[in-house]
Design a protein around this motif. Structure first.
Motif, PDB file in Angstrom:
ATOM      1  N   SER A 194       0.831  -1.207   0.000  1.00  0.00           N
ATOM      2  CA  SER A 194       0.000   0.000   0.000  1.00  0.00           C
ATOM      3  C   SER A 194       0.866   1.257   0.000  1.00  0.00           C
ATOM      4  CB  SER A 194      -0.918  -0.012   1.217  1.00  0.00           C
ATOM      5  OG  SER A 194      -1.719   1.140   1.233  1.00  0.00           O
ATOM      6  N   ASN A 195       1.749   1.366  -0.958  1.00  0.00           N
ATOM      7  CA  ASN A 195       2.588   2.560  -1.110  1.00  0.00           C
ATOM      8  C   ASN A 195       3.323   2.907   0.183  1.00  0.00           C
ATOM      9  OD1 ASN A 195       3.722   4.581  -2.619  1.00  0.00           O
ATOM     10  ND2 ASN A 195       2.024   5.998  -2.375  1.00  0.00           N
ATOM     11  N   ASN A 196       3.804   1.870   0.889  1.00  0.00           N
ATOM     12  CA  ASN A 196       4.593   2.003   2.122  1.00  0.00           C
ATOM     13  C   ASN A 196       3.868   2.723   3.257  1.00  0.00           C
ATOM     14  OD1 ASN A 196       6.784   0.567   1.104  1.00  0.00           O
ATOM     15  ND2 ASN A 196       7.607   2.384   0.128  1.00  0.00           N
ATOM     16  N   ALA A 197       2.578   2.467   3.393  1.00  0.00           N
ATOM     17  CA  ALA A 197       1.811   3.019   4.520  1.00  0.00           C
ATOM     18  C   ALA A 197       2.361   2.443   5.824  1.00  0.00           C
ATOM     19  CB  ALA A 197       0.336   2.676   4.386  1.00  0.00           C
ATOM     20  N   PRO A 198       2.512   3.275   6.870  1.00  0.00           N
ATOM     21  CA  PRO A 198       3.062   2.772   8.137  1.00  0.00           C
ATOM     22  C   PRO A 198       2.066   1.894   8.888  1.00  0.00           C
ATOM     23  CG  PRO A 198       2.420   5.066   8.360  1.00  0.00           C
ATOM     24  CD  PRO A 198       2.229   4.710   6.919  1.00  0.00           C
ATOM     25  N   VAL A 199       2.576   0.838   9.525  1.00  0.00           N
ATOM     26  CA  VAL A 199       1.787  -0.042  10.385  1.00  0.00           C
ATOM     27  C   VAL A 199       2.426   0.013  11.772  1.00  0.00           C
ATOM     28  CG1 VAL A 199       0.975  -2.398  10.775  1.00  0.00           C
ATOM     29  CG2 VAL A 199       1.215  -1.537   8.435  1.00  0.00           C
ATOM     30  N   SER A 210       3.479  -0.768  15.755  1.00  0.00           N
ATOM     31  CA  SER A 210       3.929  -1.973  16.469  1.00  0.00           C
ATOM     32  C   SER A 210       2.769  -2.535  17.286  1.00  0.00           C
ATOM     33  CB  SER A 210       5.110  -1.640  17.367  1.00  0.00           C
ATOM     34  OG  SER A 210       4.726  -0.700  18.336  1.00  0.00           O
ATOM     35  N   TRP A 211       2.922  -3.795  17.734  1.00  0.00           N
ATOM     36  CA  TRP A 211       1.818  -4.485  18.401  1.00  0.00           C
ATOM     37  C   TRP A 211       2.405  -5.491  19.385  1.00  0.00           C
ATOM     38  CZ3 TRP A 211      -1.149  -9.075  16.025  1.00  0.00           C
ATOM     39  CH2 TRP A 211      -2.323  -9.314  16.719  1.00  0.00           C
ATOM     40  N   THR A 212       1.871  -5.512  20.607  1.00  0.00           N
ATOM     41  CA  THR A 212       2.308  -6.464  21.628  1.00  0.00           C
ATOM     42  C   THR A 212       1.101  -7.223  22.159  1.00  0.00           C
ATOM     43  OG1 THR A 212       4.083  -4.977  22.303  1.00  0.00           O
ATOM     44  CG2 THR A 212       3.487  -6.724  23.841  1.00  0.00           C
ATOM     45  N   THR A 213       1.226  -8.540  22.266  1.00  0.00           N
ATOM     46  CA  THR A 213       0.180  -9.351  22.900  1.00  0.00           C
ATOM     47  C   THR A 213       0.819 -10.204  23.992  1.00  0.00           C
ATOM     48  OG1 THR A 213       0.425 -11.179  21.312  1.00  0.00           O
ATOM     49  CG2 THR A 213      -1.230  -9.509  20.806  1.00  0.00           C
ATOM     50  N   TRP A 214      -0.006 -10.632  24.937  1.00  0.00           N
ATOM     51  CA  TRP A 214       0.433 -11.484  26.041  1.00  0.00           C
ATOM     52  C   TRP A 214      -0.417 -12.737  26.066  1.00  0.00           C
ATOM     53  CZ3 TRP A 214       4.792 -10.419  28.485  1.00  0.00           C
ATOM     54  CH2 TRP A 214       5.278  -9.114  28.414  1.00  0.00           C
ATOM     55  N   ASP A 215       0.240 -13.887  26.171  1.00  0.00           N
ATOM     56  CA  ASP A 215      -0.424 -15.184  26.273  1.00  0.00           C
ATOM     57  C   ASP A 215      -0.030 -15.817  27.608  1.00  0.00           C
ATOM     58  OD1 ASP A 215      -1.019 -14.596  23.610  1.00  0.00           O
ATOM     59  OD2 ASP A 215       0.508 -15.943  22.818  1.00  0.00           O
ATOM     60  N   ALA A 216      -0.890 -16.678  28.131  1.00  0.00           N
ATOM     61  CA  ALA A 216      -0.596 -17.357  29.394  1.00  0.00           C
ATOM     62  C   ALA A 216      -1.025 -18.816  29.302  1.00  0.00           C
ATOM     63  CB  ALA A 216      -1.312 -16.678  30.558  1.00  0.00           C
ATOM     64  N   GLN A 217      -0.311 -19.664  30.053  1.00  0.00           N
ATOM     65  CA  GLN A 217      -0.610 -21.096  30.067  1.00  0.00           C
ATOM     66  C   GLN A 217      -0.265 -21.662  31.436  1.00  0.00           C
ATOM     67  OE1 GLN A 217       0.915 -23.270  26.665  1.00  0.00           O
ATOM     68  NE2 GLN A 217       1.514 -24.945  27.996  1.00  0.00           N
ATOM     69  N   ASN A 237      -6.648  -5.381  20.076  1.00  0.00           N
ATOM     70  CA  ASN A 237      -6.834  -5.509  18.634  1.00  0.00           C
ATOM     71  C   ASN A 237      -5.538  -5.171  17.898  1.00  0.00           C
ATOM     72  OD1 ASN A 237      -9.579  -6.192  18.691  1.00  0.00           O
ATOM     73  ND2 ASN A 237     -10.160  -4.057  18.914  1.00  0.00           N
ATOM     74  N   PRO A 238      -5.327  -5.784  16.734  1.00  0.00           N
ATOM     75  CA  PRO A 238      -4.137  -5.452  15.945  1.00  0.00           C
ATOM     76  C   PRO A 238      -4.245  -4.025  15.413  1.00  0.00           C
ATOM     77  CG  PRO A 238      -5.565  -6.927  14.724  1.00  0.00           C
ATOM     78  CD  PRO A 238      -6.141  -6.802  16.096  1.00  0.00           C
ATOM     79  N   PRO A 239      -3.129  -3.437  14.979  1.00  0.00           N
ATOM     80  CA  PRO A 239      -3.184  -2.071  14.456  1.00  0.00           C
ATOM     81  C   PRO A 239      -4.016  -2.001  13.176  1.00  0.00           C
ATOM     82  CG  PRO A 239      -1.026  -3.019  14.066  1.00  0.00           C
ATOM     83  CD  PRO A 239      -1.788  -3.989  14.920  1.00  0.00           C
TER      84      PRO A 239
END
Length: 74
Positions: A15-20, A22-29, A56-58
């Motif tokens: 997409s013409n180098n559109a910025p995305v 950063s994204w952080t998620t946490w999982d547990a087990q 939610n993701p960016p």
């Protein structure tokens, strides 16, 4: 166990180098082993959850060839 997953921001080359962003998620087990629960052997029970903060993701922004933002209604 607690797992952190970080995805760094990048440029969307589709997409013409559109910025995305950063994204952080946490999982547990959590796992537990029970002796003699079913028969003579050991039984393990594991419970887990992905993305425990329910983040939610960016949003993916799309740019046209001139660098203008494309909205989904245009």
């Amino acid at each position: 166990n607690v797992f952190g997953r970080y995805i760094d921001g990048y440029e969307n080359d589709q997409s013409n180098n559109a910025p995305v962003s950063s994204w952080t998620t946490w999982d547990a087990q959590y796992s537990r082993i029970f002796s003699g629960l079913i028969g003579d052997g050991e039984t393990s029970v594991t419970l887990g959850m992905n993305n425990i903060t329910d983040k939610n993701p960016p949003v993916l922004t799309r740019f046209d060839g001139n660098g203008n933002v494309i909205t989904r209604f245009n």
